[in-house]
Motif scaffolding. Sequence first.
Motif, PDB file in Angstrom:
ATOM      1  N   LYS A  64      52.512  62.228  35.769  1.00 52.76           N
ATOM      2  CA  LYS A  64      51.430  61.317  35.825  1.00 52.76           C
ATOM      3  C   LYS A  64      50.319  61.533  34.738  1.00 52.76           C
ATOM      4  O   LYS A  64      49.867  62.846  34.391  1.00 52.76           O
ATOM      5  N   GLY A  65      49.710  60.412  34.158  1.00 55.79           N
ATOM      6  CA  GLY A  65      48.783  60.455  33.161  1.00 55.79           C
ATOM      7  C   GLY A  65      49.282  61.024  31.873  1.00 55.79           C
ATOM      8  O   GLY A  65      48.668  61.139  31.011  1.00 55.79           O
ATOM      9  N   GLY A  66      50.552  61.365  31.697  1.00 58.04           N
ATOM     10  CA  GLY A  66      51.343  61.520  30.436  1.00 58.04           C
ATOM     11  C   GLY A  66      51.959  60.504  29.785  1.00 58.04           C
ATOM     12  O   GLY A  66      51.956  59.348  30.049  1.00 58.04           O
ATOM     13  N   ASN A  67      52.604  60.708  28.746  1.00 57.82           N
ATOM     14  CA  ASN A  67      53.532  59.651  28.037  1.00 57.82           C
ATOM     15  C   ASN A  67      54.620  59.106  29.076  1.00 57.82           C
ATOM     16  O   ASN A  67      55.457  59.785  29.383  1.00 57.82           O
TER      17      ASN A  67
END
Length: 113
Positions: A64-67
Motif C-alpha cells: 500500500k502506498g507503493g508502486n
Amino acid sequence: SAFAGRAPSSTRVAKVATPLRAALQVSAEMKPVMIGLAADSGCGKSTFMRRITACFGGDPQPPKGGNPDSNTLLSDLTTVVCLDDYHSSDRKGRQKEGVTALNPCAQNFDLMY
C-alpha cells in the motif's frame, strides 16, 4: 500440456484429492522458507512467483502506498520482494548513465533498510 493424452509411465500415480492451497496449513512451529529466484530479464520470473504465491492462497497485492505496478507482492502467507524496486533508474535512465541493472551504482540499496 505436453503430457495430455499420454499414459503414465509408472504404476504409481499420485492421487490429489484437494488443491495444494487447501492442503497447506500454517502453525506457530513452522519456520519461514525463503526462495531466491534469479534469471534473465523477461524470462518469466515475476509470472512464476505470482503462480507460486497463488498456490499458497490469499490475494497478493503490491505494498500500500507503493508502486501499483510493482512485482513486490504481499499476502497473508507470502511476501515476494522484487529487487527491481531498488533500481535507482529505469531502463532509459540506466542507458543514459551507461550502466546495466547489475551495476551496484544502479541500485538504491538504502531503500532496503
